[in-house]
Write a protein that holds these residues in place. Structure first.
Motif, PDB file in Angstrom:
ATOM      1  N   TRP A  23       0.841  -1.197   0.000  1.00 15.36           N
ATOM      2  CA  TRP A  23       0.000   0.000   0.000  1.00 15.36           C
ATOM      3  C   TRP A  23       0.870   1.238   0.000  1.00 15.36           C
ATOM      4  CZ3 TRP A  23      -5.476   0.085   1.556  1.00 15.36           C
ATOM      5  CH2 TRP A  23      -6.018  -1.198   1.609  1.00 15.36           C
ATOM      6  N   ARG A  24       0.396   2.249  -0.689  1.00 19.08           N
ATOM      7  CA  ARG A  24       1.126   3.507  -0.602  1.00 19.08           C
ATOM      8  C   ARG A  24       0.978   4.064   0.806  1.00 19.08           C
ATOM      9  NH1 ARG A  24       1.813   8.539  -4.370  1.00 19.08           N
ATOM     10  NH2 ARG A  24       2.030   6.862  -5.853  1.00 19.08           N
ATOM     11  N   GLY A  25       2.096   4.406   1.380  1.00 18.52           N
ATOM     12  CA  GLY A  25       2.065   5.063   2.677  1.00 18.52           C
ATOM     13  C   GLY A  25       1.918   4.114   3.852  1.00 18.52           C
ATOM     14  N   LEU A  26       1.326   2.951   3.640  1.00 14.53           N
ATOM     15  CA  LEU A  26       1.118   2.049   4.769  1.00 14.53           C
ATOM     16  C   LEU A  26       2.066   0.856   4.722  1.00 14.53           C
ATOM     17  CD1 LEU A  26      -2.793   1.917   4.892  1.00 14.53           C
ATOM     18  CD2 LEU A  26      -1.278   3.336   6.259  1.00 14.53           C
ATOM     19  N   GLY A  27       2.769   0.693   3.590  1.00 18.79           N
ATOM     20  CA  GLY A  27       3.677  -0.439   3.451  1.00 18.79           C
ATOM     21  C   GLY A  27       2.926  -1.707   3.105  1.00 18.79           C
ATOM     22  N   SER A  28       3.572  -2.844   3.388  1.00 14.52           N
ATOM     23  CA  SER A  28       2.977  -4.112   3.016  1.00 14.52           C
ATOM     24  C   SER A  28       2.040  -4.587   4.128  1.00 14.52           C
ATOM     25  CB  SER A  28       4.114  -5.110   2.792  1.00 14.52           C
ATOM     26  OG  SER A  28       3.578  -6.386   2.656  1.00 14.52           O
ATOM     27  N   ILE A  29       0.836  -4.994   3.738  1.00 17.09           N
ATOM     28  CA  ILE A  29      -0.122  -5.493   4.730  1.00 17.09           C
ATOM     29  C   ILE A  29      -0.520  -6.922   4.339  1.00 17.09           C
ATOM     30  CG2 ILE A  29      -2.377  -5.160   5.824  1.00 17.09           C
ATOM     31  CD1 ILE A  29      -2.174  -2.198   5.179  1.00 17.09           C
ATOM     32  N   ASP A  30      -0.359  -7.843   5.291  1.00 15.54           N
ATOM     33  CA  ASP A  30      -0.658  -9.251   5.018  1.00 15.54           C
ATOM     34  C   ASP A  30      -2.107  -9.445   4.578  1.00 15.54           C
ATOM     35  OD1 ASP A  30       1.875  -9.901   5.651  1.00 15.54           O
ATOM     36  OD2 ASP A  30       1.420 -10.855   7.579  1.00 15.54           O
ATOM     37  N   HIS A  31      -2.268 -10.289   3.565  1.00 16.68           N
ATOM     38  CA  HIS A  31      -3.598 -10.689   3.096  1.00 16.68           C
ATOM     39  C   HIS A  31      -4.532  -9.530   2.787  1.00 16.68           C
ATOM     40  CE1 HIS A  31      -2.338 -14.253   5.668  1.00 16.68           C
ATOM     41  NE2 HIS A  31      -2.239 -14.638   4.405  1.00 16.68           N
ATOM     42  N   SER A  32      -3.965  -8.414   2.361  1.00 20.54           N
ATOM     43  CA  SER A  32      -4.824  -7.249   2.137  1.00 20.54           C
ATOM     44  C   SER A  32      -5.206  -7.073   0.671  1.00 20.54           C
ATOM     45  CB  SER A  32      -4.133  -5.991   2.647  1.00 20.54           C
ATOM     46  OG  SER A  32      -2.947  -5.778   1.918  1.00 20.54           O
TER      47      SER A  32
END
Ligand code: SF4
Lengths: 391, 93
Positions: free
Chosen positions: A282-291
């Motif tokens: 995600w932009r700004g939030l980094g990598s998010i599992d299973h998102s």
């Protein structure tokens, strides 16, 4: 309250605002610091700014504008992938209009189109499928993005393509899921939210059950809200009522559209075609599992990532960009160093400035003038040039 | 993209593919009904229904009064205009 009179029922709005004030007076916590409520959905952000709702609310209440604008959370690398796909010979690249101007590291889709790539704006993935029917010699790619609201539409389009045996159509799948995202926000250490306005149209698809963990494990109230100003005020009132009574529940203010169980036809199309990715960037939030989701093996012929090579590079946001902090509610758009100077809706640096659902664009259009101190001149921009994207 | 707009189903164009024409403020456009039909409410019975239309798909039935209110609000805001323009996008060029 200068906007209240524009409401369909200004009397009811005024009543709700005074009830909100009355509840806040009874909540001890609100005396120490403002309560923070996050609206997860970009559609809500848009209504909130359009009607100046923030400015009508008592000071003891703050709205944090969440990551629920799918265009705004698109990382630069993904935009580059779109451009690379669009520049393939024989490809017609189709997209919703919102994504056209999101800056990539070198260009946006709009600039790629100006440079000769065949990029077309469509209203629906079905229009992209129609292009595939009428242009059998071309490969038509649809840029699928959005939360659960738009996922059923792309899933059903793929199912339709398969039924008809159309082979020159594929999806560049960038769909994202709401629940892991909310969870990531709840787990982030610099956050102190007191409650959530739940996304109305996502919930129309997934129902209310998936939010239960927010109430149960994180002890935060959540109210699924509609998109009209009165819906939003009423939902805020419902959240405060929960806080005041010491309850944490999932409530549904938008019952006229959101069924408790969601939409089963939509959900079964989605699970037929898509499966969870291990993680999504995600932009700004980094990598998010299973998102995020990808296309299942059974439908790989419709997966643009399998049909074409995409660069899939991870590209950092420009250094001066503070989209991530804005997305998490740590700073307000106005506090970003480049807001309104190097970053404007005409020349956006971050995606939050592109879409009308993005917090920065909304601030720029509706909020900025009133938020600036009246006599003071605009703060001088930092003498810092816009950083080039670093790979 | 995530807003949606109410429309009235005026004609079934394909029972097999679950397609129908909706009328949104006088503009007609084909939409897919797959998300709102089931055994109790088959495609043929949808004529006259008001639905919330999202990127070419009917996503939810709404009552007529609600639809009228929402449309009125959206057009006051100019948002209906945007949505209608998007619906008529000509991608053939
Ligand atoms: S002003 Fe621009 S760079 Fe700063 S947070 Fe907003 S969109 Fe991002």
């Amino acid at each position: 309250m200068k906007y209240v009179d524009e409401f369909r029922d200004p009397h009811k709005a005024k009543l709700l605002i005074s009830e909100i004030q009355r509840l806040l007076d009874q909540i001890e916590r609100a005396k120490q610091r403002p309560l923070q409520l996050m609206e997860v959905c970009g559609g809500h952000t848009h209504t909130i700014f359009r009607y100046g709702i923030e400015k009508m609310l008592p000071e003891a209440l703050e709205l944090v504008h969440g990551p629920g604008c799918p265009v705004c959370v698109l990382p630069i690398g993904r935009v580059d992938d779109c451009v690379a796909l669009a520049e393939h010979p024989h490809v017609i690249f189709t997209t919703f209009g919102d994504a056209m101007r999101v800056p990539g590291s070198k260009k946006s889709l709009l600039q790629a189109k100006a440079g000769g790539a065949d990029v077309r704006m469509v209203y629906s993935p079905l229009d992209a499928l129609q292009l595939a029917r009428t242009n059998p010699a071309k490969e038509v790619i649809f840029f699928g993005l959005g939360f659960e609201t738009t996922m059923p539409s792309t899933a059903l389009t793929i199912l339709q393509a398969k039924r008809e045996g159309i082979t020159n159509f594929s999806l560049f799948c960038n769909h994202i899921t709401i629940i892991p995202t909310v969870k990531a926000i709840l787990d982030s250490p610099d956050l102190r939210l007191d409650g959530f306005l739940g996304p109305g149209h996502v919930s129309m698809v997934i129902g209310n059950k998936p939010y239960e963990f927010i109430a149960r494990h994180y002890h935060k109230p959540i109210v699924v809200a509609g998109f009209e100003p009165l819906d939003i005020l009423q939902s805020i009132w419902m959240i405060l009522k929960q806080i005041q009574q010491g309850r944490c529940e999932v409530e549904n203010q938008y019952q006229r559209i959101v069924p408790e169980q969601g939409n089963s036809q939509a959900l079964s199309a989605v699970s037929e075609v898509f499966e969870l990715r291990e993680f999504f960037e995600w932009r700004g939030l980094g990598s998010i599992d299973h998102s995020g989701v990808r296309i299942r093996q059974a439908y790989r012929d419709y997966d643009a990532e399998k049909k074409f090579s995409v660069p899939n590079l991870k590209i950092a946001d420009p250094k001066s960009c503070q989209c991530g902090e804005v997305l998490k509610g740590v700073i307000k758009p106005l506090q970003c160093k480049v807001f309104g100077t190097t970053c404007t809706p005409e020349t956006p640096l971050g995606a939050l400035m592109v879409s009308s659902e993005g917090a920065c664009a909304a601030y720029y259009r509706y909020g900025r003038i009133e938020s600036m101190p009246e006599s003071a001149p605009e703060p001088a921009p930092d003498p810092q040039p816009a950083d080039e994207a670093v790979i | 993209m995530c807003l949606g707009i109410p429309g009235k189903i005026v004609e079934i164009t394909s029972v097999e593919n679950k397609l129908a024409k909706v009328d949104v403020s006088g503009i007609k456009r084909e939409v897919n009904l797959a998300c709102i039909v089931n055994d109790e409410h088959p495609v043929e019975s949808c004529i006259g229904d008001w639905v919330l239309v999202h990127v070419g798909f009917a996503m939810s039935r709404i009552d007529e009064e609600e639809a009228a209110k929402t449309l009125a609000l959206l057009s006051e805001l100019g948002e209906a205009q945007q949505e209608l323009e998007a619906m008529q996008l000509d991608s053939s060029a």
